[in-house]
Design a protein around this motif. Sequence first.
Motif, PDB file in Angstrom:
ATOM      1  N   THR A 284     -14.174  -9.040  -6.915  1.00  0.00           N
ATOM      2  CA  THR A 284     -14.593  -9.481  -8.244  1.00  0.00           C
ATOM      3  C   THR A 284     -13.837 -10.771  -8.564  1.00  0.00           C
ATOM      4  OG1 THR A 284     -14.623  -8.924 -10.600  1.00  0.00           O
ATOM      5  CG2 THR A 284     -12.845  -7.994  -9.322  1.00  0.00           C
ATOM      6  N   PRO A 285     -14.423 -11.643  -9.375  1.00  0.00           N
ATOM      7  CA  PRO A 285     -13.723 -12.873  -9.749  1.00  0.00           C
ATOM      8  C   PRO A 285     -12.384 -12.617 -10.467  1.00  0.00           C
ATOM      9  CG  PRO A 285     -16.043 -13.033 -10.319  1.00  0.00           C
ATOM     10  CD  PRO A 285     -15.793 -11.617  -9.889  1.00  0.00           C
ATOM     11  N   LYS A 286     -12.230 -11.433 -11.055  1.00  0.00           N
ATOM     12  CA  LYS A 286     -10.983 -11.119 -11.762  1.00  0.00           C
ATOM     13  C   LYS A 286      -9.797 -10.971 -10.811  1.00  0.00           C
ATOM     14  CE  LYS A 286     -13.310  -8.941 -15.608  1.00  0.00           C
ATOM     15  NZ  LYS A 286     -13.067  -9.780 -16.723  1.00  0.00           N
ATOM     16  N   LEU A 287     -10.063 -10.807  -9.527  1.00  0.00           N
ATOM     17  CA  LEU A 287      -8.984 -10.754  -8.544  1.00  0.00           C
ATOM     18  C   LEU A 287      -8.707 -12.174  -8.081  1.00  0.00           C
ATOM     19  CD1 LEU A 287     -10.093  -7.654  -6.435  1.00  0.00           C
ATOM     20  CD2 LEU A 287      -8.241  -7.776  -8.105  1.00  0.00           C
TER      21      LEU A 287
ATOM     22  N   SER B  85      -7.064 -14.771  -6.267  1.00  0.00           N
ATOM     23  CA  SER B  85      -6.209 -14.794  -5.086  1.00  0.00           C
ATOM     24  C   SER B  85      -5.140 -15.882  -5.129  1.00  0.00           C
ATOM     25  CB  SER B  85      -7.061 -14.948  -3.830  1.00  0.00           C
ATOM     26  OG  SER B  85      -7.741 -16.179  -3.854  1.00  0.00           O
ATOM     27  N   ALA B  86      -5.142 -16.716  -6.146  1.00  0.00           N
ATOM     28  CA  ALA B  86      -4.178 -17.810  -6.223  1.00  0.00           C
ATOM     29  C   ALA B  86      -2.862 -17.409  -6.892  1.00  0.00           C
ATOM     30  CB  ALA B  86      -4.782 -18.985  -6.964  1.00  0.00           C
ATOM     31  N   SER B  87      -2.856 -16.321  -7.632  1.00  0.00           N
ATOM     32  CA  SER B  87      -1.640 -15.972  -8.361  1.00  0.00           C
ATOM     33  C   SER B  87      -1.106 -14.602  -7.943  1.00  0.00           C
ATOM     34  CB  SER B  87      -1.917 -15.970  -9.873  1.00  0.00           C
ATOM     35  OG  SER B  87      -2.901 -15.016 -10.183  1.00  0.00           O
ATOM     36  N   ALA B  88       0.200 -14.429  -8.086  1.00  0.00           N
ATOM     37  CA  ALA B  88       0.830 -13.146  -7.778  1.00  0.00           C
ATOM     38  C   ALA B  88       0.452 -12.127  -8.850  1.00  0.00           C
ATOM     39  CB  ALA B  88       2.342 -13.300  -7.706  1.00  0.00           C
ATOM     40  N   GLN B  89       0.169 -10.902  -8.409  1.00  0.00           N
ATOM     41  CA  GLN B  89      -0.246  -9.850  -9.322  1.00  0.00           C
ATOM     42  C   GLN B  89       0.461  -8.549  -8.955  1.00  0.00           C
ATOM     43  OE1 GLN B  89      -4.536  -9.534  -9.457  1.00  0.00           O
ATOM     44  NE2 GLN B  89      -4.781 -11.729  -9.196  1.00  0.00           N
ATOM     45  N   VAL B  90       0.413  -7.580  -9.853  1.00  0.00           N
ATOM     46  CA  VAL B  90       0.945  -6.240  -9.591  1.00  0.00           C
ATOM     47  C   VAL B  90      -0.189  -5.248  -9.813  1.00  0.00           C
ATOM     48  CG1 VAL B  90       2.622  -4.481 -10.266  1.00  0.00           C
ATOM     49  CG2 VAL B  90       3.262  -6.903 -10.322  1.00  0.00           C
ATOM     50  N   TRP B  91      -0.427  -4.401  -8.797  1.00  0.00           N
ATOM     51  CA  TRP B  91      -1.497  -3.418  -8.852  1.00  0.00           C
ATOM     52  C   TRP B  91      -0.963  -2.060  -8.419  1.00  0.00           C
ATOM     53  CZ3 TRP B  91      -6.647  -3.938 -10.224  1.00  0.00           C
ATOM     54  CH2 TRP B  91      -7.075  -5.240 -10.494  1.00  0.00           C
ATOM     55  N   ALA B  92      -1.669  -1.000  -8.814  1.00  0.00           N
ATOM     56  CA  ALA B  92      -1.376   0.349  -8.331  1.00  0.00           C
ATOM     57  C   ALA B  92      -2.655   0.927  -7.745  1.00  0.00           C
ATOM     58  CB  ALA B  92      -0.872   1.242  -9.456  1.00  0.00           C
ATOM     59  N   ASP B  93      -2.529   1.515  -6.575  1.00  0.00           N
ATOM     60  CA  ASP B  93      -3.638   2.234  -5.945  1.00  0.00           C
ATOM     61  C   ASP B  93      -3.297   3.716  -6.053  1.00  0.00           C
ATOM     62  OD1 ASP B  93      -5.659   3.301  -4.429  1.00  0.00           O
ATOM     63  OD2 ASP B  93      -5.148   2.240  -2.579  1.00  0.00           O
ATOM     64  N   LEU B  94      -3.898   4.386  -7.043  1.00  0.00           N
ATOM     65  CA  LEU B  94      -3.611   5.795  -7.296  1.00  0.00           C
ATOM     66  C   LEU B  94      -4.502   6.656  -6.410  1.00  0.00           C
ATOM     67  CD1 LEU B  94      -3.429   5.644 -11.185  1.00  0.00           C
ATOM     68  CD2 LEU B  94      -1.568   5.412  -9.532  1.00  0.00           C
ATOM     69  N   GLY B  95      -3.872   7.546  -5.652  1.00  0.00           N
ATOM     70  CA  GLY B  95      -4.615   8.332  -4.672  1.00  0.00           C
ATOM     71  C   GLY B  95      -4.910   7.476  -3.453  1.00  0.00           C
ATOM     72  N   ALA B  96      -3.916   6.727  -3.004  1.00  0.00           N
ATOM     73  CA  ALA B  96      -4.086   5.727  -1.959  1.00  0.00           C
ATOM     74  C   ALA B  96      -4.470   6.303  -0.598  1.00  0.00           C
ATOM     75  CB  ALA B  96      -2.804   4.905  -1.817  1.00  0.00           C
ATOM     76  N   GLY B  97      -4.096   7.538  -0.347  1.00  0.00           N
ATOM     77  CA  GLY B  97      -4.404   8.111   0.968  1.00  0.00           C
ATOM     78  C   GLY B  97      -3.790   7.291   2.079  1.00  0.00           C
TER      79      GLY B  97
ATOM     80  N   LEU C 170      -7.395  -9.574  -1.146  1.00  0.00           N
ATOM     81  CA  LEU C 170      -8.022 -10.307  -2.249  1.00  0.00           C
ATOM     82  C   LEU C 170      -7.052 -10.902  -3.265  1.00  0.00           C
ATOM     83  CD1 LEU C 170     -10.931  -7.779  -2.912  1.00  0.00           C
ATOM     84  CD2 LEU C 170     -11.088  -9.997  -1.741  1.00  0.00           C
ATOM     85  N   ILE C 171      -5.815 -10.416  -3.299  1.00  0.00           N
ATOM     86  CA  ILE C 171      -4.883 -10.907  -4.312  1.00  0.00           C
ATOM     87  C   ILE C 171      -3.910 -11.912  -3.705  1.00  0.00           C
ATOM     88  CG2 ILE C 171      -5.113  -8.896  -5.794  1.00  0.00           C
ATOM     89  CD1 ILE C 171      -2.555  -7.766  -4.644  1.00  0.00           C
ATOM     90  N   GLY C 172      -3.229 -12.638  -4.571  1.00  0.00           N
ATOM     91  CA  GLY C 172      -2.382 -13.741  -4.148  1.00  0.00           C
ATOM     92  C   GLY C 172      -1.106 -13.331  -3.444  1.00  0.00           C
TER      93      GLY C 172
END
Length: 82
Positions: free
Chosen positions: A12-15, A17-29, A40-42
């Motif tokens: 999605t355009p909201k990701l 890739s030029a900037s540092a971000q913090v994400w959580a993958d809940l139920g990452a397996g 996709l992220i920076g």
Amino acid sequence: MELKQAIQLIRTPKLDSASAQVWADLGAGTGLFTRALAQLIGENSTIYAVDRKDTDLQQIRATDHITIEKVPADFISDDLGL
């Protein structure tokens, strides 16, 4: 599902890739969507991969440009302190 399909599914355009971000993958397996998100992220971003099965989390490989913090916890009932 293959990594390529997972990337297409969450792209999605909201990701930005030029900037540092913090994400959580809940139920990452074993990390299919963690790896897709990492594509996709920076650089210098952080992904918290949360799953109650530590054996699954250990299968997630590190990347050179993204920090992946593996959190063995039940995101519904544990205090994650993130």
